[in-house]
Structure formats: C-alpha cells, structure tokens
Design a protein around this motif. Structure first.
Motif, short mmCIF file in Angstrom:
data_model
loop_
_atom_site.label_atom_id
_atom_site.label_comp_id
_atom_site.label_asym_id
_atom_site.label_seq_id
_atom_site.Cartn_x
_atom_site.Cartn_y
_atom_site.Cartn_z
N ALA A 152 0.85 -1.27 -0.05
CA ALA A 152 0.07 -0.04 0.02
C ALA A 152 0.91 1.35 0.06
N ALA A 153 1.98 1.18 0.79
CA ALA A 153 2.91 2.33 0.88
C ALA A 153 3.42 2.49 -0.37
N LEU A 154 4.01 1.48 -1.08
CA LEU A 154 4.76 1.64 -2.36
C LEU A 154 3.61 1.92 -3.63
N GLN A 155 2.40 1.54 -3.33
CA GLN A 155 1.57 2.24 -4.49
C GLN A 155 1.25 3.64 -4.36
N ARG A 156 1.47 4.03 -3.13
CA ARG A 156 1.14 5.56 -2.76
C ARG A 156 2.38 6.22 -3.58
N PHE A 157 3.66 5.67 -3.53
CA PHE A 157 4.80 6.33 -4.12
C PHE A 157 4.87 6.10 -5.51
N PHE A 158 4.67 4.93 -6.04
CA PHE A 158 4.59 4.42 -7.57
C PHE A 158 3.34 4.80 -8.16
N VAL A 159 3.03 5.99 -8.25
CA VAL A 159 1.64 6.19 -9.11
C VAL A 159 1.56 5.63 -10.54
N GLU A 160 2.59 5.35 -11.23
CA GLU A 160 2.65 4.66 -12.36
C GLU A 160 3.78 3.51 -12.52
N ALA A 161 3.75 2.92 -13.48
CA ALA A 161 4.99 1.79 -13.64
C ALA A 161 6.26 2.72 -13.73
#
Length: 461
Positions: free
Chosen positions: A255-264
């Motif tokens: 979840a935290a990584l998805q918050r930072f990596f908003v795209e590939a």
C-alpha cells in the motif's frame, strides 16, 4: 545397536543414557533461546534488540581507519578575503625582559572566527494602503521578507528547520542555539507552526522530488521503523544520486509503495528481499547481494549440516565471482558475455536443486524466485550489486529518529517527510539549504509562483 547395547555391560548403558540426556538438554536449551529471541536470520538489523546483537570480537579483522599510506594530503582551503588585519610586536624579550633589536622578519597567521555578538536584525515595515478607483478597494504592497502574518523572517525559519530536519537537532537544542548564539528567543510552538507552514508552502518541491526520483534510471529503496503518536509506522526512502524522497506511512506493505509509485517505473529498482517490493511494476530489479551474504553467515552460526555447508559455499562463491567480475577495469557486457552466461548457469543449477536441509531449501527457493534479479548489475550499466546508497540515505533519518523520538501526530509526520526530503535533496545537489529556501520564499511572495527546485551544482572543470 540398541539390542547389542545391553551385552556391553551396565557401564555402557549408563554412558549412553548420559550422552542422550546431554544431547536432549542441548536441544531444549536451543529451543528456549530461539523462543526468547524475537529475531531470525532474515530480520533487519534495525529490528533486532540491542541485547541480542553479538559484541564485536577482538579477533575480527577490521579495516584500518584513515586513508592509505602515501595518499595526497588535504587541508582546509584558505579564506578568499581578509576582513581585518592586526599587527603583533613585543616590546621586551618574554624570557629575560631585555631590550629587543628590531628585524624585518615577519610571518602571517590567518584566523577565522564567529563574532561573539550576533544580533538579529529587527525591521519595522510601514505598509501604505492606497485606494484603487478601478477595483474600488484598498491595495497594499507585499512584504517579501516573511510569510503573511508571520513575525519571523525566512532565514530564521529556514535555519531552524534545517537544524531539526536536516541535521537531527532536537527542538529544545534548536531553541538553545537560537537563543544563546543568535539571540533570538522562540517558543517550541512557534517553531512547530513555522515549520508546518514551511512544509505546506514547499509541498510542490516535495512532489517534484518524487517525480525526479521516479524518473531516475536507477532507484534505490529501503525502509525502517518509525513511531507516530506511539504507534509503529514506517519510513520509506527512495533515492537516486541527486534526489532523496522520504515517505512516512503506517504500512510496510504494498500500500505504501503504491502511494509512491503512481505509475509503472521504467528504471531499475534496487532493494533488499522484502516481499513488498515484488508489487512494484519496474523495468528491472536488482536485489542487494550483501544482504544475501550476511544471511548466509547468520544461518551458518547455528546450522552446521553438511548439505548447508556445501550450499552456502557454492552460493558465496557464485555471488563473489559476479561482484569481482563487475569490478574489473575492462569490464563490459560484450567482452565478458561467456562468463556472464556461466554465472547464470551456475545460479540456475543452485536454484533448481532439491534440498533436505530447511535453511538450504528456504534460501534455495529465494534465489529461484529472484534468479532474474540477482545479477542485473552484470547486464545493465550503472546498476550496483548492493543497496549501499539507499542505506546511506536512510541513515540520517535513523539518527533523527534516535534524537527526536519521531512524531507525536500524523501532521508532524507529514511535515517530517516533506522537509527531510527537501533538505536531503538539496544536500545531494550541492545547494545551500537556508539561502535556497529563503530566496525561493521571497520570490514566491514577489511573483506568486514558487520557483522550481534547483538542479545539481556542476563543479567547474
């Protein structure tokens, strides 16, 4: 053997029983120690309690401190300008008190010091309000030396926030420095409110730091524990050679990584073997090989089985062969293509083998899962075999954690992440933090637009 044991006499039976009792006691003691310990070979060092960490042995070979013998000497550069000059001459001999014969011999000595009395500059601004007939309202000019309704100037806010978020100085120590050396008395609440406003104003810079990090060809990632209002949160660090972005989040998962990596992410992500990084859609990955080597050493401290020793020896040799190959001065992927293929074949042989030893099976499964992410540094230029850069950039945050004991609120954690990211990025780019931020705030008030985050300073020559 059990049937033949009584025929050897009662002494043999007693000796066998004592040996079995000692073996069972040793196994029970090992189980008790493992149950009492909260760490495993794969536990990050920062999560291992201090009392469980072994002391550094006297027999360990340590790197000799300092530079090597024969290195070129370095010293502090002399100042560019001289502000004052003084002459010193004796009237009489300090040894006997006799009269001196004047000579023309002199020598110079340059001393740099900070004035004892550094007083703040207090300015009273008289703001004229005039009436605009076209707009039918009174208007007045903007004062660019401080934020609206603020009584502290940009340099005070930038300097104090750099003390706390850039250097790890506590709030109380920051107040002491400002009061004793700079003769500026500020309450703790006043500092916190000024830092919060500064983080809100510079939030576009924080977003730019994140974009610059995601645009890098090689991105290092690491995480460590953090406390927010007594609860366990996590501080994530994403950095390149000239950018560092911190993210404080309650999750250590995807979840935290998805918050930072908003795209590939199109570049190469360098990280450890934490499973959450598997959720990142990256162009390629490189797992930290020193983490793997350290775990082999830790497991070898309690697993002395023949199969484990053979597995550990082969894996260590494989990893070190790959690192040595990359360090060759004439290394190129084309020149050493055959050796790179041989290393990949040796890796596949280790990953595909079946193991009865539990630790060998566990690590064998790991290298099988990440077989395409262990030797990326041999195929892609600029990719290191370790995550040392990420660990170095997260280290200042760890020092701040030890000094200031993290945050008391989520708003404080958000301010912490924004200002730490900006100050660390400015340091990586060779920019003066206080002057850069003060100049940016002044331009924002004059033009209504925050200037972009400065680029990295390129040295002349």
């Amino acid at each position: 053997m059990a049937d033949a044991l009584p025929a050897l006499g009662p002494e043999a039976v007693a000796l066998f029983a004592m040996a079995m009792a000692a073996h069972v006691a040793a196994l029970q003691q090992q189980q008790v120690q493992q149950a009492a310990s909260s760490s495993s070979p794969s536990t990050p060092s920062g999560m291992v309690p201090v009392h469980e960490k072994p002391s550094a042995g006297k027999g360990r070979r340590r790197k000799r401190p300092g530079a090597k013998d024969g290195h070129p000497g370095t010293r502090r550069k002399p100042p560019a300008t001289i502000d004052a000059r003084e002459e010193h001459r004796l009237d009489v001999c300090p040894c006997c008190g006799g009269e001196l014969q004047r000579c023309r011999r002199t020598r110079t000595r340059v001393i740099e010091d900070i004035p004892a009395e550094i007083t703040p500059l207090v300015t009273e601004h008289t703001i004229h309000r005039d009436y605009c007939p076209s707009c039918k309202k009174h208007v007045e000019p903007v004062v660019p030396d401080a934020m609206p309704n603020a009584t502290l100037g940009h340099h005070v806010i930038a300097l104090s926030s750099w003390f706390h978020y850039g250097l790890g100085v506590t709030i109380g120590q920051s107040r002491d420095i400002l009061a004793s050396h700079l003769h500026t008395t500020i309450t703790a609440g006043g500092l916190l409110d000024g830092w919060r406003r500064l983080a809100e104003t510079l939030f576009p810079w924080y977003e730019q730091v994140g974009r610059d990090a995601r645009a890098g060809a090689v991105l290092h990632a690491d995480e460590t524990g953090w406390r927010v209002d007594g609860q366990t949160w996590w501080l994530w660090c994403f950095c390149t050679t000239d950018t560092c972005c911190y993210l404080i989040d309650p999750s250590r998962g995807s979840a935290a990584l998805q918050r930072f990596f908003v795209e590939a992410f199109a570049g190469v992500l360098v990280s450890d073997f934490w499973a959450a990084y598997d959720a990142v859609c990256a162009g390629d990955n490189q797992r930290c090989l020193p983490h793997l080597l350290r775990e082999l050493v830790k497991v070898g401290e309690h697993d002395d089985g023949r199969e484990w020793r053979a597995f550990s020896k082969q894996l260590k040799r494989l990893v070190r062969d790959g690192i040595r190959l990359r360090k060759r001065p004439d290394f190129s992927k084309e020149r050493y293509a055959s050796r790179i293929r041989l290393i990949h074949r040796r890796l596949c042989t280790l990953a595909d083998a079946a193991y009865h030893d539990a630790d060998a099976a566990r690590l064998g499964g790991r290298i099988s899962k990440y077989r395409d992410q262990l030797f990326t540094f041999l195929d892609t230029a600029g990719v290191p075999p370790d995550n040392n850069h990420g660990e170095r950039q997260i280290r200042p945050a760890v020092i701040i954690r030890k000094n200031s004991l993290c945050n008391r609120s989520e708003q404080g954690a958000a301010t912490q992440g924004v200002l730490m990211s900006i100050y660390r990025t400015l340091k990586l780019r060779g920019q003066d933090p206080t002057r850069t931020i003060a100049a940016a705030l002044r331009e924002l008030l004059k033009t209504g637009k925050l200037p972009p985050l400065p680029a990295k300073v390129v040295a002349d020559g």
